[in-house]
Design a protein around this motif. Structure first.
Motif, PDB file in Angstrom:
ATOM      1  N   ASP A 410       1.760  -4.081   3.399  1.00  9.48           N
ATOM      2  CA  ASP A 410       1.762  -5.537   3.215  1.00  9.48           C
ATOM      3  C   ASP A 410       1.877  -5.915   1.733  1.00  9.48           C
ATOM      4  OD1 ASP A 410       1.411  -6.519   5.931  1.00  9.48           O
ATOM      5  OD2 ASP A 410       0.327  -8.172   4.998  1.00  9.48           O
ATOM      6  N   ARG A 411       1.153  -5.183   0.885  1.00  3.53           N
ATOM      7  CA  ARG A 411       1.203  -5.481  -0.555  1.00  3.53           C
ATOM      8  C   ARG A 411       2.611  -5.255  -1.102  1.00  3.53           C
ATOM      9  NH1 ARG A 411      -4.245  -2.933  -3.200  1.00  3.53           N
ATOM     10  NH2 ARG A 411      -3.560  -4.230  -4.944  1.00  3.53           N
ATOM     11  N   HIS A 414       4.939  -8.001   0.062  1.00  3.09           N
ATOM     12  CA  HIS A 414       4.685  -9.207  -0.730  1.00  3.09           C
ATOM     13  C   HIS A 414       5.338  -9.089  -2.107  1.00  3.09           C
ATOM     14  CE1 HIS A 414       2.240 -11.970  -3.251  1.00  3.09           C
ATOM     15  NE2 HIS A 414       2.222 -12.716  -2.162  1.00  3.09           N
ATOM     16  N   ARG A 463       2.228 -18.254   8.157  1.00  3.87           N
ATOM     17  CA  ARG A 463       2.028 -17.405   6.977  1.00  3.87           C
ATOM     18  C   ARG A 463       2.362 -18.176   5.693  1.00  3.87           C
ATOM     19  NH1 ARG A 463       5.814 -13.935   4.445  1.00  3.87           N
ATOM     20  NH2 ARG A 463       4.786 -12.524   2.975  1.00  3.87           N
ATOM     21  N   GLY A 464       1.394 -18.276   4.813  1.00  6.59           N
ATOM     22  CA  GLY A 464       1.573 -18.958   3.537  1.00  6.59           C
ATOM     23  C   GLY A 464       1.615 -20.468   3.624  1.00  6.59           C
ATOM     24  N   HIS A 773      -5.892 -12.179   2.336  1.00  2.00           N
ATOM     25  CA  HIS A 773      -4.990 -12.359   1.194  1.00  2.00           C
ATOM     26  C   HIS A 773      -4.165 -13.630   1.348  1.00  2.00           C
ATOM     27  CE1 HIS A 773      -1.005 -11.951  -0.740  1.00  2.00           C
ATOM     28  NE2 HIS A 773      -1.754 -11.648  -1.781  1.00  2.00           N
ATOM     29  N   ASP A 774      -3.676 -13.864   2.561  1.00  2.00           N
ATOM     30  CA  ASP A 774      -2.881 -15.070   2.786  1.00  2.00           C
ATOM     31  C   ASP A 774      -3.709 -16.326   2.531  1.00  2.00           C
ATOM     32  OD1 ASP A 774      -0.428 -16.311   3.582  1.00  2.00           O
ATOM     33  OD2 ASP A 774      -1.308 -16.732   5.543  1.00  2.00           O
TER      34      ASP A 774
END
Length: 800
Positions: A410-411, A414, A463-464, A773-774
């Motif tokens: 995921d990192r 991103h 998401r986001g 994180h999101d």
């Protein structure tokens, strides 16, 4: 039914063995040794095994209940030599029947033959705080508990090892002496149980090919199972010198063999039965002090003996999740394709091996699933420390690296500005392939899992875009449907099932499997009923009684549906052939034209031409006698491509994708998981409600590990040995869980089925981490995500 996924279930009921009272001995008298296991008397410090002193004889008129009760004396030291044990004062108490120490049961045991390093009670020295040192049997629990305080143990404290770094130090004190001798020759630490290094393809070339290479460290804490029912066993002598044992276990066959070996008995002289079990989750796979001491005392005293752990003791028995420190290095192309993966994992295993050799392999071998990898290498090390021993907890060995790899992926997505869902779809493993490390993959429903969970959750729209303090995260995973190799070398099948049909129409299914609440008994009835055209309600399942049921290797590694289900299917197929043969002769039709359905056997195109179920049974009995059959299952001969590839290969793999939605209070750091959508490829759905329940249970336990649970220590002292301090999710912390059942119809599973009991937990924690994180912009690399950790991460980012 106890829910394997919900830490629920009944408590093993031994009350029927209390029985009437018997007139036995009377008040204590001086001299002689009676009813205390024949332990040698004597005092003083010794170099050899500790001695036990004290004696008691009971005469005349003391009335004792038929069943004795046993309690355990545990070590207050993390590492110490036992110099002497004095049980005189305890044995002088009215109602005390016997005291056992390690000298009475010196046989070493363990679930893996290459690492049998444990004894029922400590011999010569203790290796963790809480290790059992002596076992007192008395007329009731209160007397046994009081007597524990009167057993005197003389210890010589030794330097202890608690942390991973301490365990890796070549100068650290050896916890097991046989490893000290080996370490002296190699110059390495004496506390390494197993180190595994494997490399496939050319990882360095894969990293050179990547557009982005990222390396990061992660940590996954230890946690424990918390079944509602603690470990408990009852043993009773039977006529002819036999021993009867009832125990709360997941592995009846293994425990049966171990009791016989440690007590020096013919296995045929031991009958072991698994009653209803209130949850296991891997924590009841080992043979425990409960079974061994209860059995030894029952034989010595000639009466039933019950030994049940109290809740605090369950935390010391442990066998839970290994605390694991990991380093992940991954290469990605600009389009998100994985070019190479490198994993290092270091696991703190506690004082004894348990399944730790397997753990060392599981930490690495599953790294090649659920994504395509051409270049991969890993190093996994499992070390000893002076802490309660770790073992197999749900998702054994695969949870920790999957957390690190999914969060790392995921990192990287991103960093490259890629959609994490698209990255997973781009790398998804394909059906009917072999991974770079030789794992044969048959059916795969991963793409459908990702697509359905993304759609159901609205992941791409959310998401986001949910605003500060709210977010969604995605993770994917794979897990085995049983281990290809048995836990001990043997040429027999992994599972056997017997099906017997009575003239009444009742079908009895006998199996050595252990239903611990996951619904395996219903699975067996469903498989047999489906093949014979009857209802599961027409079947009686007799499970886990070594005098009655054929061998099954146990409930571990999500093996029961695939392996016992196939054995049951084979037995049912053989019964079906008998029925079809007899009915076709009666009707004068081709056997291939017959259908078994609705408790009837009839001609496919002429449904009125047939017989009912009981008549079909009568015809089969008339043709060839008693109606019944055996079935068995052996895994296919696969997975031998690489050296030491005895751990990891499986007949089939399940696949999962999850989306978590969270809210984070930016002032307090509190994380709430609002929803989890979990799509799981289980091959074929045999029972929708049970399958959904298993998914819910897996997600629930994952939420606990993400937010609350950690088996933590301070200088070897367990910080939270109760359910007041060790928190598991209540209804208030449990999110709305949305199970999605995906069918890929495995060609070798029973009716196409695969596992659903463990795999759905693997992705829960990384999905929650990605969602945090999101919501906050902070990457948290070590659960549980407590408010203090979240606030510290927010401060580092300048959010607070």
């Amino acid at each position: 039914m106890s829910g394997a996924g919900h830490r629920g279930g009944g408590v093993t009921d031994f009350s029927t063995y209390l029985g009437p009272e018997d007139t036995l001995a009377g008040r204590p008298a001086e001299g002689g040794i009676v009813g205390r296991s024949g332990l040698a008397s004597g005092t003083g410090k010794v170099d050899g095994p500790p001695k036990v002193t004290g004696a008691a004889v009971y005469t005349a008129d003391l009335r004792l209940p038929r069943m004795a009760h046993a309690k355990l004396l545990r070590s207050p030291h993390a590492h110490a030599r036992i110099l002497a044990i004095d049980a005189a004062e305890a044995l002088a108490m009215p109602g005390v029947l016997a005291v056992l120490t390690g000298a009475d049961l010196p046989g070493r045991h363990g679930p893996i033959p290459v690492a049998r390093d444990e004894t029922a009670l400590a011999v010569d020295k203790v290796r963790y705080r809480g290790e059992p040192v002596a076992c007192v049997a008395a007329v009731d629990e209160a007397t046994a508990r009081e007597a524990l305080a009167r057993v005197r143990v003389d210890y010589e404290p030794l330097p202890a090892v608690f942390t991973l770094d301490e365990a890796l130090d070549p100068g650290s004190p050896a916890i097991h002496e046989h490893l000290a001798r080996k370490a002296a020759r190699t110059g390495r630490s004496p506390n390494v149980l197993r180190r595994v290094h494997q490399s496939f393809g050319d990882p360095d070339a894969g990293f050179a090919e990547a557009d982005l290479v990222m390396e990061e460290s992660y940590f996954y804490p230890g946690s424990t199972h918390v079944p509602l029912e603690p470990h408990a066993a009852l043993a009773a002598p039977e006529p002819g010198g036999r021993l009867r044992v009832w125990t709360s276990t997941q592995n009846p066959h293994s425990v049966h063999r171990t009791i016989a070996a440690v007590l020096g008995l013919d296995p045929a002289a031991v009958r072991l039965t698994k009653p209803e079990v209130g949850g296991g989750y891997g924590g009841k796979c080992d043979t425990f002090v409960t079974e061994l001491c209860a059995s030894a005392l029952a034989l010595r005293l000639g009466r039933p003996v019950r030994l049940a752990l109290e809740r605090e003791e369950v935390f010391y028995a442990h066998r839970g999740r290994h605390p694991t420190r990991m380093r992940v290095k991954m290469g990605l192309k600009a389009d998100g394709r994985i070019t190479a993966l490198e994993l290092e994992a270091l696991a703190n295993g506690g004082a004894y091996a348990s399944y730790g050799v397997v753990t060392a392999y599981y930490l690495g071998v599953f790294g090649t699933l659920p994504y395509r990898l051409d270049h991969y290498r890993f190093t996994a090390t499992r070390v000893y420390t002076n802490l309660p021993p770790c073992g197999p907890k749900r998702g054994h060995g695969a949870i920790q690296p999957r957390f690190a790899i999914e969060l790392h992926l995921d990192r990287m997505a991103h960093a490259l500005g890629l959609d994490p869902a698209e990255v997973r779809l781009r790398n998804a493993v394909e059906p009917n392939t072999v991974t770079v490390n030789g794992l044969r993959v048959t059916s795969v429903g991963l793409r459908e899992c990702v697509e359905r969970v993304v759609e159901a959750s609205g992941y791409r729209d959310k998401r986001g875009r949910l605003g500060p303090g709210r977010g969604v995260g995605l993770a994917a995973s794979a897990y085995m449907s049983g281990a290809l190799h048995p836990t001990y070398a043997n040429e027999g099948p992994h599972s056997m099932v017997q099906v017997k049909v009575d003239r009444s129409g009742r079908v009895t299914i006998l199996s050595g499997t252990a239903d611990i609440g996951q619904g395996s008994n219903h699975m067996l009835a469903t498989v047999v009923a489906e093949r014979l055209g009857i209802e599961p309600a027409d079947c009686t399942v007799v499970e886990a009684d070594t005098d009655l049921t054929p061998v099954d290797l146990g409930s571990y590694s999500s093996r029961v549906t695939f392996m016992a289900g196939n054995a049951a299917l084979q037995a049912a197929e053989r019964v079906r052939k008998r029925l079809v043969s007899a009915v076709s002769a009666e009707l004068g039709c081709d056997p291939a034209d017959l259908v078994l359905r609705g408790r009837r056997v009839f001609v496919r195109d002429e449904p009125d031409r047939g017989v009912d179920w009981r008549r079909a049974i009568a015809l089969a009995e008339a043709e060839a006698g008693a109606l019944g059959a055996m079935g068995s299952y052996r895994p296919p001969r696969i997975g031998n491509r690489f050296r030491r590839q005895s751990v990891g290969p499986s007949p089939a793999y399940s696949f999962t994708a999850q989306v978590a939605e969270v809210s984070v209070d930016l002032e307090t750091g509190e994380v709430r998981v609002e929803h989890v959508w979990c799509a799981h490829d289980l091959g074929r759905v045999l029972h929708p409600e049970i399958a959904a329940g298993q998914i819910e249970g897996c997600v629930y336990m994952g939420v606990g590990e993400a937010l609350l649970e950690e088996q933590a220590y301070r200088d070897g002292l367990l910080r939270a040995p109760s359910l007041l301090e060790y928190r598991v999710p209540t209804v208030h912390e449990t999110p709305a869980i949305h199970p999605i059942l995906v069918e890929s119809h495995d060609p070798e599973g029973p009716f196409g089925a695969k596992e659903v009991g463990e795999g759905p937990q693997l992705g829960t924690v990384p999905a929650i981490a990605a969602a945090i994180h999101d919501a906050t912009g902070a990457w948290l690399t070590a659960p549980p995500y407590t408010p203090d950790k979240v606030l510290a991460a927010l401060r580092r980012r300048g959010v607070r």
